[in-house]
Design an enzyme around this catalytic site. Structure first.
Site, PDB file in Angstrom:
ATOM      1  N   LYS A 208      29.026  42.776  40.715  1.00 20.43           N
ATOM      2  CA  LYS A 208      30.151  42.467  41.599  1.00 20.43           C
ATOM      3  C   LYS A 208      30.566  41.030  41.310  1.00 20.43           C
ATOM      4  O   LYS A 208      29.717  40.138  41.325  1.00 20.43           O
ATOM      5  CB  LYS A 208      29.666  42.603  43.046  1.00 20.43           C
TER       6      LYS A 208
ATOM      7  N   ASP B 205      28.059  47.872  50.384  1.00 18.12           N
ATOM      8  CA  ASP B 205      29.151  46.913  50.568  1.00 18.12           C
ATOM      9  C   ASP B 205      28.996  46.066  51.822  1.00 18.12           C
ATOM     10  O   ASP B 205      29.583  46.324  52.860  1.00 18.12           O
ATOM     11  CB  ASP B 205      30.518  47.608  50.520  1.00 18.12           C
TER      12      ASP B 205
ATOM     13  N   GLY C 189      37.753  46.728  41.347  1.00 17.12           N
ATOM     14  CA  GLY C 189      38.684  45.690  40.928  1.00 17.12           C
ATOM     15  C   GLY C 189      37.975  44.468  40.371  1.00 17.12           C
ATOM     16  O   GLY C 189      38.521  43.715  39.566  1.00 17.12           O
TER      17      GLY C 189
ATOM     18  N   GLY D 222      39.297  51.659  43.317  1.00 14.15           N
ATOM     19  CA  GLY D 222      38.465  51.431  42.125  1.00 14.15           C
ATOM     20  C   GLY D 222      37.834  50.051  42.116  1.00 14.15           C
ATOM     21  O   GLY D 222      38.115  49.210  42.966  1.00 14.15           O
TER      22      GLY D 222
ATOM     23  N   ASP E 183      41.605  38.415  41.929  1.00  7.30           N
ATOM     24  CA  ASP E 183      41.220  37.587  40.777  1.00  7.30           C
ATOM     25  C   ASP E 183      39.959  38.100  40.083  1.00  7.30           C
ATOM     26  O   ASP E 183      39.505  37.510  39.099  1.00  7.30           O
ATOM     27  CB  ASP E 183      41.034  36.126  41.211  1.00  7.30           C
ATOM     28  N   GLY E 184      39.378  39.163  40.618  1.00  7.77           N
ATOM     29  CA  GLY E 184      38.201  39.745  39.979  1.00  7.77           C
ATOM     30  C   GLY E 184      36.907  38.977  40.221  1.00  7.77           C
ATOM     31  O   GLY E 184      35.856  39.329  39.697  1.00  7.77           O
TER      32      GLY E 184
ATOM     33  N   ARG F 256      30.957  57.635  46.068  1.00  9.70           N
ATOM     34  CA  ARG F 256      31.414  57.373  47.431  1.00  9.70           C
ATOM     35  C   ARG F 256      32.266  58.534  47.918  1.00  9.70           C
ATOM     36  O   ARG F 256      32.739  59.340  47.105  1.00  9.70           O
ATOM     37  CB  ARG F 256      32.321  56.131  47.449  1.00  9.70           C
TER      38      ARG F 256
ATOM     39  N   ASP G 175      35.815  54.336  51.045  1.00  7.90           N
ATOM     40  CA  ASP G 175      35.321  53.857  49.740  1.00  7.90           C
ATOM     41  C   ASP G 175      34.014  53.084  49.907  1.00  7.90           C
ATOM     42  O   ASP G 175      33.372  52.732  48.913  1.00  7.90           O
ATOM     43  CB  ASP G 175      36.374  52.975  49.047  1.00  7.90           C
ATOM     44  N   ASN G 176      33.645  52.806  51.147  1.00 13.77           N
ATOM     45  CA  ASN G 176      32.395  52.087  51.396  1.00 13.77           C
ATOM     46  C   ASN G 176      31.356  52.992  52.043  1.00 13.77           C
ATOM     47  O   ASN G 176      30.442  52.515  52.717  1.00 13.77           O
ATOM     48  CB  ASN G 176      32.654  50.876  52.296  1.00 13.77           C
TER      49      ASN G 176
HETATM   50  P1  AMP Z   1      35.785  45.909  49.424  1.00 19.33           P
HETATM   51  O1  AMP Z   1      36.479  45.411  50.639  1.00 19.33           O
HETATM   52  O2  AMP Z   1      34.848  44.903  48.804  1.00 19.33           O
HETATM   53  O3  AMP Z   1      35.150  47.239  49.608  1.00 19.33           O
HETATM   54  O4  AMP Z   1      36.933  46.087  48.315  1.00 19.33           O
HETATM   55  C1  AMP Z   1      38.036  46.924  48.470  1.00 19.33           C
HETATM   56  C2  AMP Z   1      38.812  47.010  47.169  1.00 19.33           C
HETATM   57  O5  AMP Z   1      39.359  45.733  46.815  1.00 19.33           O
HETATM   58  C3  AMP Z   1      38.007  47.442  45.987  1.00 19.33           C
HETATM   59  O6  AMP Z   1      38.840  48.234  45.202  1.00 19.33           O
HETATM   60  C4  AMP Z   1      37.663  46.135  45.299  1.00 19.33           C
HETATM   61  O7  AMP Z   1      37.388  46.311  43.942  1.00 19.33           O
HETATM   62  C5  AMP Z   1      38.928  45.325  45.532  1.00 19.33           C
HETATM   63  N1  AMP Z   1      38.708  43.866  45.520  1.00 19.33           N
HETATM   64  C6  AMP Z   1      38.157  43.106  46.497  1.00 19.33           C
HETATM   65  N2  AMP Z   1      38.147  41.805  46.152  1.00 19.33           N
HETATM   66  C7  AMP Z   1      38.703  41.724  44.921  1.00 19.33           C
HETATM   67  C8  AMP Z   1      38.983  40.641  43.995  1.00 19.33           C
HETATM   68  N3  AMP Z   1      38.681  39.381  44.289  1.00 19.33           N
HETATM   69  N4  AMP Z   1      39.565  40.963  42.820  1.00 19.33           N
HETATM   70  C9  AMP Z   1      39.869  42.229  42.503  1.00 19.33           C
HETATM   71  N5  AMP Z   1      39.645  43.266  43.306  1.00 19.33           N
HETATM   72  C10 AMP Z   1      39.070  43.049  44.506  1.00 19.33           C
HETATM   73 MG    MG Z   2      33.969  48.434  48.696  1.00 19.36          MG
END
Ligand code: AMP
Ligand code: MG
Length: 488
Positions: A115, A265, A94, A92, A127-128, A186, A255-256
């Site tokens: 994002k 992504d 994050g 999901g 940390d979002g 996705r 998920d990507n």
């Molecule tokens: P990604 O590698 O960007 O496709 O992210 C994979 C998963 O990690 C997704 O569920 C993102 O929402 C979560 N995610 C990546 N970086 C962060 C972050 N700094 N804080 C919270 N969730 C994250």
């Molecule tokens: Mg992603």
């Protein structure tokens, strides 16, 4: 403050209302000191947004999700995913939010998404947040992909938040990217829906995917099988286009991978300089799972996960559903091969009546030669274009094995290649790794001029222009092995 006119803005909440099981209503975090770093004026215009208004306080409020229209209902989207082959049932958004959907000036529905907008219930240990460098990187590379004519999510803006974000390298400047996409559905969305206790969720998701991305499938006898075929064809075509320009996505987790067929992504992605089928840039892809030449196989693997998720919709009988899915997926190699060789023919300036039996080995032998001599992929095809115009010097200059090249050129020339076709298929400017790093380093130190200059080059990549010579050059010899990082 003077008012800058912005016609009434509406953000629909179709995803949120049609698929509440996959959407958690959520609010973006308020940035303490938002500052607009870059805004995409042509894209803003396509969306019916006034770029001047976007620069205003209200506009920046929209771009960070803090001032959204009354009808908006921002949500964090739920999805699952196979990450490097391991299934994670709940990923999901994050650190992301779907603000809602906008109808663009062409009448198409487009997601407006953030994002780096703060922690959500999917944040787990994260940390979002997102930081300036990687968000500008996504902005730059997605716009380059768009310039190349490759389906992709787009970037509307990057806003620095004024927050300090802690990363391995130390404290960095926080940022929010505003992203636009045909949808954020996705493969991982389907994996999540498949495991939902209510089987109606999967059907509703599939119906939305059909409506948005494969509307013709709705008329078919088995619309969900047509959806599978449609997504398969879109992804086969997409990955063929990646290979044709030398793009390595770097993190093709399920998920990507989109249902729309758009690239999504931009994390550890990169473009190859010297041709190398095994090129890997991501620091965490130690096994080379997502290497340049592995991308078609990974796409097919991901599509198998998509098909598994769709099984209950394909047929009431599980065995028959598997048979249908297997048949559909079996078409992937042919679909990919057709798209790749059609693209390669254009890169080589070959007309469609040149027989495949002769063209296929010509392509294979060329790629082997490029690999063996570590030839810069992008520059080679431009120089080959010069060869098609009669000037063989530039292309010969870059080879050490000239006899092998000469023999290949002779075979190629027997098909009377068309330099005009080649000029339209082979970019002069790609976001080369050393240029991306240079632009991001300057931007991090508050100098956005190199980023804008590079954007200017890569947004119009086929038109060679004076003043941009260094953007067409391979990296300097001391640039070394390039490494990229995920999720930063
Ligand atoms: P990604 O590698 O960007 O496709 O992210 C994979 C998963 O990690 C997704 O569920 C993102 O929402 C979560 N995610 C990546 N970086 C962060 C972050 N700094 N804080 C919270 N969730 C994250
Ligand atoms: Mg992603």
């Amino acid at each position: 403050m003077s008012r800058i006119p912005q016609p009434t803005l509406s953000l629909q909440a179709n995803f949120a209302s049609d698929l509440p099981e996959l959407a958690i209503p959520w609010q973006a975090e308020e940035p303490p000191e938002p500052r607009l770093l870059v805004v995409n004026e042509p894209l803003a215009a396509d969306l019916g947004l006034n770029p001047e208004w976007l620069r205003s306080q209200d506009g920046i409020g929209l771009l960070t999700g803090n001032r959204v229209p009354e009808d908006a209902s921002p949500v964090a989207q739920a999805y699952a995913g196979h990450q490097f082959g391991s299934y994670v049932p709940r990923l999901g958004d994050g650190r992301a939010l779907l603000l809602g959907e906008i109808t663009d000036t062409g009448g198409h529905r487009r997601d407006v998404h953030l994002k780096g907008s703060g922690r959500t219930p999917f944040a787990r240990g994260g940390d979002g947040r997102a930081v300036v460098g990687p968000m500008l990187r996504e902005y730059l590379i997605s716009e380059a992909m768009h310039g190349l004519g490759i389906p992709t999510t787009r970037s509307l803006a990057v806003v620095a938040t004024g927050q300090t974000v802690l990363r391995e390298e130390g404290p960095l400047r926080g940022a929010v990217l505003t992203r636009v996409a045909a949808s954020h559905l996705r493969v991982g969305s389907f994996q999540y829906a498949r495991h939902h206790e209510d089987p109606a969720v999967l059907r509703r998701l599939a119906d939305q995917a059909v409506e948005l991305h494969h509307p013709a499938a709705a008329q078919d006898e088995n619309p969900y099988l047509s959806l599978l075929r449609g997504v398969m064809a879109a992804q086969a075509g997409l990955v063929a286009q990646w290979l044709l320009v030398g793009f390595v996505h770097g993190v093709m987790n399920t998920d990507n991978m989109t249902i729309s067929g758009e690239t999504i992504d931009y994390g550890p992605c990169a473009f190859i300089d010297a041709f190398d089928r095994n090129a890997v840039y991501s620091s965490i892809d130690t096994g080379g799972r997502y290497a340049y030449g592995n991308q078609p196989a990974v796409a097919q693997w991901n599509l198998a996960r998509f098909a598994e998720a769709l099984l209950p919709l394909l047929h009431g009988d599980q065995d028959q559903a598997v048979t249908l899915a297997t048949e559909a997926l079996g078409e992937f190699p042919r679909e990919f091969g057709t798209a790749f060789s059609a693209g390669m023919r254009r890169k080589l300036g070959l007309l469609s009546d040149a027989p495949d039996e002769a063209v296929s080995p010509l392509i294979d032998d060329l790629l082997a030669l490029l690999h063996q001599d570590h030839i810069d992929y992008t520059q080679f095809f431009r120089r080959l274009g010069q060869a098609a115009r009669g000037d063989l010097g530039p292309v010969r200059d870059v080879f050490t094995d000239r006899p092998a090249l000469d023999a290949w050129i002779e075979r190629w020339q027997s098909f009377t290649p068309d330099p005009e076709v080649m000029g339209r298929a082979n970019p002069v400017y790609i976001p080369r790794n050393h240029l991306v790093e240079e632009a991001l380093e300057a931007a991090t130190a508050d100098d956005l001029a190199p980023l804008h200059r590079l954007l200017e080059a890569v947004s119009d990549p086929f038109r060679e222009r004076p003043g941009f010579e260094r953007y067409a050059e391979p990296p300097p010899e001391d640039f070394g092995q390039y490494r990229t990082y995920c999720g930063t």
